[in-house]
Design a protein around this motif. Structure first.
Motif, PDB file in Angstrom:
ATOM      1  N   SER A 292       0.932   4.427   1.669  1.00 12.50           N
ATOM      2  CA  SER A 292       0.448   5.203   2.851  1.00 12.50           C
ATOM      3  C   SER A 292       0.422   6.732   2.570  1.00 12.50           C
ATOM      4  O   SER A 292      -0.411   7.250   3.360  1.00 12.50           O
TER       5      SER A 292
ATOM      6  N   GLN B 290      -1.038   8.441   0.565  1.00  9.84           N
ATOM      7  CA  GLN B 290      -2.069   8.739  -0.066  1.00  9.84           C
ATOM      8  C   GLN B 290      -3.313   8.920   0.619  1.00  9.84           C
ATOM      9  O   GLN B 290      -4.504   9.022   0.676  1.00  9.84           O
ATOM     10  N   ALA B 291      -3.168   8.675   2.053  1.00 13.07           N
ATOM     11  CA  ALA B 291      -4.175   8.660   3.206  1.00 13.07           C
ATOM     12  C   ALA B 291      -5.021   9.739   3.060  1.00 13.07           C
ATOM     13  O   ALA B 291      -6.241   9.727   3.452  1.00 13.07           O
TER      14      ALA B 291
ATOM     15  N   ALA C 102      -0.085  11.539   6.677  1.00 16.64           N
ATOM     16  CA  ALA C 102      -0.681  10.447   5.924  1.00 16.64           C
ATOM     17  C   ALA C 102      -0.062   9.055   6.182  1.00 16.64           C
ATOM     18  O   ALA C 102      -0.940   8.125   6.391  1.00 16.64           O
TER      19      ALA C 102
ATOM     20  N   ASP D 214       4.942  -0.702   3.041  1.00 17.78           N
ATOM     21  CA  ASP D 214       4.783   0.783   2.922  1.00 17.78           C
ATOM     22  C   ASP D 214       5.641   1.153   1.383  1.00 17.78           C
ATOM     23  O   ASP D 214       6.720   1.506   1.461  1.00 17.78           O
TER      24      ASP D 214
ATOM     25  N   CYS E 165      -2.818   6.269   7.833  1.00 19.17           N
ATOM     26  CA  CYS E 165      -2.972   5.107   7.264  1.00 19.17           C
ATOM     27  C   CYS E 165      -2.687   4.276   7.902  1.00 19.17           C
ATOM     28  O   CYS E 165      -3.214   2.864   8.120  1.00 19.17           O
TER      29      CYS E 165
ATOM     30  N   ARG F  42      -8.465   9.970   0.811  1.00 19.27           N
ATOM     31  CA  ARG F  42      -9.473   9.116   0.811  1.00 19.27           C
ATOM     32  C   ARG F  42     -10.651   9.268   0.054  1.00 19.27           C
ATOM     33  O   ARG F  42     -11.064  10.488   0.256  1.00 19.27           O
TER      34      ARG F  42
ATOM     35  N   ASP G 111      -5.165   4.236  -0.687  1.00 17.39           N
ATOM     36  CA  ASP G 111      -6.144   4.529   0.153  1.00 17.39           C
ATOM     37  C   ASP G 111      -7.142   5.659  -0.450  1.00 17.39           C
ATOM     38  O   ASP G 111      -8.470   6.033  -0.237  1.00 17.39           O
TER      39      ASP G 111
ATOM     40  N   ASN H 285      -5.024   3.393  10.509  1.00 21.28           N
ATOM     41  CA  ASN H 285      -6.231   2.593  10.178  1.00 21.28           C
ATOM     42  C   ASN H 285      -5.932   1.138   9.917  1.00 21.28           C
ATOM     43  O   ASN H 285      -6.730   0.333   9.968  1.00 21.28           O
ATOM     44  N   GLN H 286      -4.645   0.939   9.409  1.00 21.93           N
ATOM     45  CA  GLN H 286      -4.247  -0.784   9.467  1.00 21.93           C
ATOM     46  C   GLN H 286      -4.449  -1.514  10.680  1.00 21.93           C
ATOM     47  O   GLN H 286      -4.929  -2.428  10.493  1.00 21.93           O
TER      48      GLN H 286
ATOM     49  N   GLY I 214      -8.852   0.215   2.298  1.00 25.96           N
ATOM     50  CA  GLY I 214      -7.489  -0.556   3.259  1.00 25.96           C
ATOM     51  C   GLY I 214      -7.560  -1.732   3.979  1.00 25.96           C
ATOM     52  O   GLY I 214      -7.112  -2.024   4.663  1.00 25.96           O
TER      53      GLY I 214
ATOM     54  N   LEU J 111       0.826  -1.056  -0.078  1.00 22.85           N
ATOM     55  CA  LEU J 111       0.181  -0.024  -0.010  1.00 22.85           C
ATOM     56  C   LEU J 111       0.920   1.129   0.073  1.00 22.85           C
ATOM     57  O   LEU J 111       2.108   1.151   0.289  1.00 22.85           O
TER      58      LEU J 111
END
Length: 463
Positions: free
Chosen positions: A66, A68-69, A103, A121, A107, A72, A294, A110-111, A299, A64
């Motif tokens: 991260s 780009q969180a 970010a 990452d 991210c 969203r 994201d 959230n994970q 996610g 992923l």
């Protein structure tokens, strides 16, 4: 750190040779699992009763971005072309180091909330050392296990990976955190010539680093042939996506020990192509899983596992229908396999399967406690299926390296309101840049249309 005894749960160890699910107690000492048996007799330990719960290894999101969180839901309806144009062709250059930090932090949190304890990452917006350091700082603040895959902007590469920056990170920010490892996110032979691809692979191998790259959209070309002929493909090689790679090349990669990471929700929705699940399974291999961006998807790695499972089952049913006239009478893939993709295979893809991916003495104490008593899972007749079908609301607790990061359905120790506010400010500024670019693009389009229209009128008058 005081010992912790987790008592009474149904445990899915994912260890070969053990039952799919069994009633076990887990003893945690410092950052590791030290013992595991039914009805452990232990003194001087904090005892936590998890009767009625399911414990699984920490989930691994192997791919992923991260950074780009803060975007969203912006790209939920984008195709791959729109995503590349808007994010990499526009927004990425406007990121500040602090945008990267908040970010990565948001991210990672959230994970953890979703049950993920380890992430790969893939940071291909580390434009400066400050951007890279800020992203790593965000991961540090989140206290998540991660392989930080250092990369640069997403474009055709005309120079080799900056190894001086890799060495700086190895000696500095990465070395100071026991939960972090470093890898290289390279454009790969698909987006660079043979000379550069060879240099990147050799740099990674010399440093014993994972080297990860995107590859999809057809047959590998001359640069891949050069890497193959130099015997540089191996267990440190991680191929992301892999859509449409022909069977002979899939076999080459699998035979050399390379890993594949699929991001099924994003691949199907944006136009990458169909995941390579079936091609790998035919060869006795298996995929790892990621959620990718994201800015496009939520996610949740368990959701990715279920999508990958359903999609491949669908293909298998259709193949059987075409040859036999009816769908397959039995499931071609089971729930445990899909759970393996999100645990064991993710750990292998990131080169840390000696530490995580299974629950057994000596492994890191990375685990997830699932509460199946909620109305969406109860009665949970099959613990493995229940674990795979779990949603965020079922993730009761998450432990990383012996430290609780989520307990009683709540994240531990994070100022979520402050993080939300900071992420919103970062995201709004970046989205306003995107909106400005869209306005300018529409304006340019109108100008071009007017010029073309006037030209046509002029031509008509001259006839």
């Amino acid at each position: 750190m005081k010992r912790k005894l987790l008592r009474g749960a149904t445990v899915i160890t994912m260890v070969c040779g053990r039952p799919d699910a069994e009633r076990l107690d887990l003893l945690i000492e410092d950052n590791q699992i030290s013992d595991m048996a039914c009805d452990l007799q232990v003194t001087d330990a904090d005892v936590i009763d998890f009767t009625g719960r399911i414990i699984i290894p920490g989930l691994v999101n192997a791919h992923l971005h991260s950074w780009q969180a803060g975007l969203r839901c912006v790209g939920a309806d984008w195709t791959l072309l729109e995503y590349l144009s808007k994010v990499h062709g526009g927004l990425a250059a406007h990121y500040t180091p602090n945008d990267m930090r908040v970010a990565a932090l948001a991210c990672a949190i959230n994970q953890i909330n979703c049950g993920t304890t380890t992430i790969g990452d893939w940071c291909h917006n580390a434009r400066t050392p400050e951007h890279a350091d800020a992203a790593i700082q965000g991961l540090n603040e989140a206290r998540i296990r991660a392989v930080f895959l250092h990369g640069s902007s997403h474009k055709i590469r005309e120079t080799a990976h900056p190894v001086q920056e890799v060495d700086r990170l190895l000696d500095g920010p990465i070395a100071r955190n026991k939960l972090l490892r470093l890898g290289m996110a390279i454009p790969g032979p698909q987006y660079s010539n043979a000379e550069i691809a060879l240099a990147d692979f050799r740099a990674a191998n010399e440093r014993n680093l994972l080297v990860s790259m995107h590859q999809s959209g057809g047959r590998p070309g001359a640069a891949w042939e050069a890497v193959r002929d130099a015997n540089l493909i191996g267990w440190r090689t991680n191929i992301v996506h892999g859509n449409d790679i022909p069977d002979d090349w899939i076999q080459t990669f699998v035979k050399a020990g390379a890993s594949f990471t699929m991001t099924p929700e994003n691949e199907l929705g944006q136009g990458h192509g169909f995941p390579v699940t079936g091609k790998l399974l035919k060869l006795g291999a298996a995929p790892s899983l990621g959620t990718d961006v994201d800015s496009v998807v939520s996610g949740e790695i368990l959701l990715a596992a279920r999508i990958a499972l359903a999609q491949q089952r669908g293909l298998d049913h259709e193949r059987h229908r075409q040859t036999k006239g009816i769908f397959s009478p039995t499931a071609t893939i089971n729930s445990k396999q899909a759970l393996q993709w999100a645990t064991i295979e993710g750990a292998r893809a990131l080169g840390i399967d000696d530490q995580v991916g299974r629950l057994e003495p000596g492994k890191q104490a990375d685990l997830v406690v699932i509460d199946p008593r909620a109305v969406n899972l109860w009665p949970a007749h099959d613990p493995v299926a229940a674990a795979l079908q779990a949603s965020i609301s079922n993730i009761e607790a998450v432990m990383i390296g012996g430290e609780w990061r989520k307990r009683n359905h709540k994240l531990e120790g994070d100022d979520l309101e402050s993080i939300r506010q900071e992420l919103q400010e970062s995201g709004q500024r970046l989205v306003s840049v995107l909106e400005s670019h869209n306005v300018m693009a529409r304006l340019r389009q109108k100008i071009v249309q007017k010029v073309v229209h006037r030209s046509l009128i002029k031509q008509a008058k001259s006839l």
